[in-house]
Write a protein that holds these residues in place. Structure first.
Motif, short mmCIF file in Angstrom:
data_model
loop_
_atom_site.label_atom_id
_atom_site.label_comp_id
_atom_site.label_asym_id
_atom_site.label_seq_id
_atom_site.Cartn_x
_atom_site.Cartn_y
_atom_site.Cartn_z
N LEU A 152 68.32 42.38 69.37
CA LEU A 152 69.21 41.25 69.60
C LEU A 152 70.19 41.63 70.69
N ARG A 153 70.35 40.75 71.67
CA ARG A 153 71.31 40.99 72.76
C ARG A 153 72.33 39.85 72.77
N GLY A 154 73.60 40.25 72.78
CA GLY A 154 74.67 39.28 72.70
C GLY A 154 75.22 38.89 74.06
N PRO A 155 76.29 38.13 74.05
CA PRO A 155 76.84 37.60 75.30
C PRO A 155 77.51 38.65 76.18
N THR A 156 77.88 39.82 75.61
CA THR A 156 78.47 40.88 76.41
C THR A 156 77.56 42.09 76.41
N GLY A 157 77.77 42.97 77.37
CA GLY A 157 76.88 44.12 77.54
C GLY A 157 76.81 45.03 76.33
N ASP A 217 76.99 44.16 73.22
CA ASP A 217 76.43 43.48 72.04
C ASP A 217 74.91 43.61 72.05
N GLN A 218 74.40 44.68 71.50
CA GLN A 218 72.96 44.82 71.41
C GLN A 218 72.61 45.67 70.19
N CYS A 219 71.66 45.18 69.42
CA CYS A 219 71.31 45.84 68.17
C CYS A 219 69.87 45.53 67.81
N LEU A 220 69.34 46.32 66.92
CA LEU A 220 68.02 46.06 66.35
C LEU A 220 68.09 44.80 65.50
N SER A 221 67.06 43.98 65.55
CA SER A 221 67.03 42.79 64.70
C SER A 221 66.56 43.18 63.30
N PRO A 222 66.89 42.39 62.29
CA PRO A 222 66.29 42.60 60.98
C PRO A 222 64.76 42.47 61.06
N SER A 223 64.08 43.03 60.08
CA SER A 223 62.63 42.92 60.01
C SER A 223 62.23 41.48 59.69
N TYR A 224 61.03 41.09 60.15
CA TYR A 224 60.57 39.73 59.93
C TYR A 224 59.05 39.67 59.99
N ASP A 225 58.50 38.54 59.57
CA ASP A 225 57.07 38.25 59.66
C ASP A 225 56.23 39.22 58.83
N HIS A 226 56.27 39.04 57.50
CA HIS A 226 55.56 39.92 56.58
C HIS A 226 54.45 39.18 55.82
N ILE A 232 67.69 35.01 62.44
CA ILE A 232 68.28 36.35 62.35
C ILE A 232 69.25 36.61 63.50
N LYS A 233 69.43 35.66 64.39
CA LYS A 233 70.36 35.83 65.50
C LYS A 233 71.78 35.45 65.05
N PRO A 234 72.78 36.28 65.35
CA PRO A 234 74.16 35.87 65.09
C PRO A 234 74.52 34.66 65.95
N GLU A 235 75.51 33.93 65.55
CA GLU A 235 75.96 32.78 66.32
C GLU A 235 76.69 33.25 67.58
N GLY A 236 76.61 32.41 68.62
CA GLY A 236 77.40 32.69 69.81
C GLY A 236 76.66 33.29 70.98
N GLY A 237 75.49 32.76 71.29
CA GLY A 237 74.82 33.15 72.53
C GLY A 237 73.98 34.41 72.44
N TRP A 238 73.50 34.78 71.27
CA TRP A 238 72.63 35.94 71.14
C TRP A 238 71.18 35.56 71.42
#
Length: 297
Positions: free
Chosen positions: A175-180, A182-191, A90-96
């Motif tokens: 989710l936290r990205g390479p710049t300040g 870039d931060q968001c809630l992750s999709p839901s998981y583990d059901h 669920i992480k975007p590409e590029g250092g998240w």
């Protein structure tokens, strides 16, 4: 009639990483064709058509998609003869990086023990506070003006629908990205621990026949992973969360949940292989009952 979901053979998918903090049975593997990274989760607790870990994950993910709720994509798989599923990264590409909710709560409270059986500090108000500086998950069809907490409420609606009692603070993340910025809630998981996964077919049939047993089972679906909510049903907990958000957002989620029909849900369940007839019937009836409780409140 909807075609059955495929069961992929991922035996040849190379291992790229062992799951941090997990058992060695869970490994990160990569699809050689599409280069998609996924966590292989073998069936551990149960592995038959009555009781399993993989088909609840798949059905929950598809139901989330039907309701517009961001969730990890799931495929049913077999690897070296072991059945299970893969949960795509669920992480975007590029250092998240993925950071679990308990770390955010620890920053807010000064200390937070994710193993605390009282779940001190794991409350809706604290979650709303720690998510206030985060955006909604990227790449999903939710309105742009939705906050991270607006979407988190959608996860609680999903929990209520599928009777998922396992939303502890390591089972939601940001989710936290390479710049300040870039931060968001992750999709839901583990059901995996949802939809009555641990019941036998005899137990399912008995509960569906007996109205008192059925109602008792619905009441057992509690939000016990949250502080002070051991006796609060998942439906009531989701309704509490819905009352915390703007009326337009609340209407959006309830309209999405109301938008699909029993036929849609039945077709989804029928498309999940390695699921018994009774397990399908039970899952459909459970979700419909919980949806009715949400919409009629």
């Amino acid at each position: 009639m909807k075609d059955a979901f495929p069961v992929l053979d991922v035996t040849d998918w190379p291992v790229v990483l062992f799951e941090v903090g997990g058992s060695e049975e869970k490994v990160w593997i990569t699809d050689p064709a599409g280069q998609k990274r996924a966590l292989f989760k073998p069936n551990v607790r149960h592995d038959n058509i009555e009781q399993a870990d993989h088909w609840p994950e798949k059905l929950a993910s598809e139901l989330a998609g039907l309701s517009g709720i961001p969730a990890a994509a799931i495929d049913l798989v077999v690897r070296n003869g072991r059945r299970g599923c893969v949960s795509y990264d669920i992480k975007p590409e590029g250092g998240w990086e993925l950071q679990p909710g308990w770390l955010l709560l620890a920053d807010l409270l000064g200390d937070h023990d994710p193993t605390d059986k009282r779940h001190h500090g794991h409350t809706l108000s604290n979650i709303e506070t720690v998510l206030s500086s985060y955006n909604h998950p990227p790449g999903f069809d939710v309105p742009e003006n939705f906050t991270a907490f607006d979407v988190f409420v959608g996860y609680l609606i999903l929990d209520a629908l599928i009777a998922n009692r396992d939303r502890h603070p390591a089972n939601w993340s940001v989710l936290r990205g390479p710049t300040g910025g870039d931060q968001c809630l992750s999709p839901s998981y583990d059901h995996a621990t949802s939809l009555g996964f641990s019941l036998t077919d005899e137990e399912r049939s008995r509960k569906m026949r007996d109205a008192r047993e059925w109602e008792a089972f619905l009441r057992k679906g509690t939000a016990h992973r949250f502080e002070g909510c051991r006796q609060v049903t998942l439906v009531d907990f989701a309704l509490r969360a819905l009352r915390m958000i703007d009326g337009a957002v609340r209407s959006y989620w309830l309209d999405r949940v109301a938008s699909w029909s029993e036929d849609h849900l039945t077709a989804l369940a029928a498309s999940v292989p390695e699921m018994s007839v009774a397990a399908r019937r039970f899952a459909v009836r459970l979700v419909l009952a919980n949806r009715r409780r949400l919409l009629d409140a």
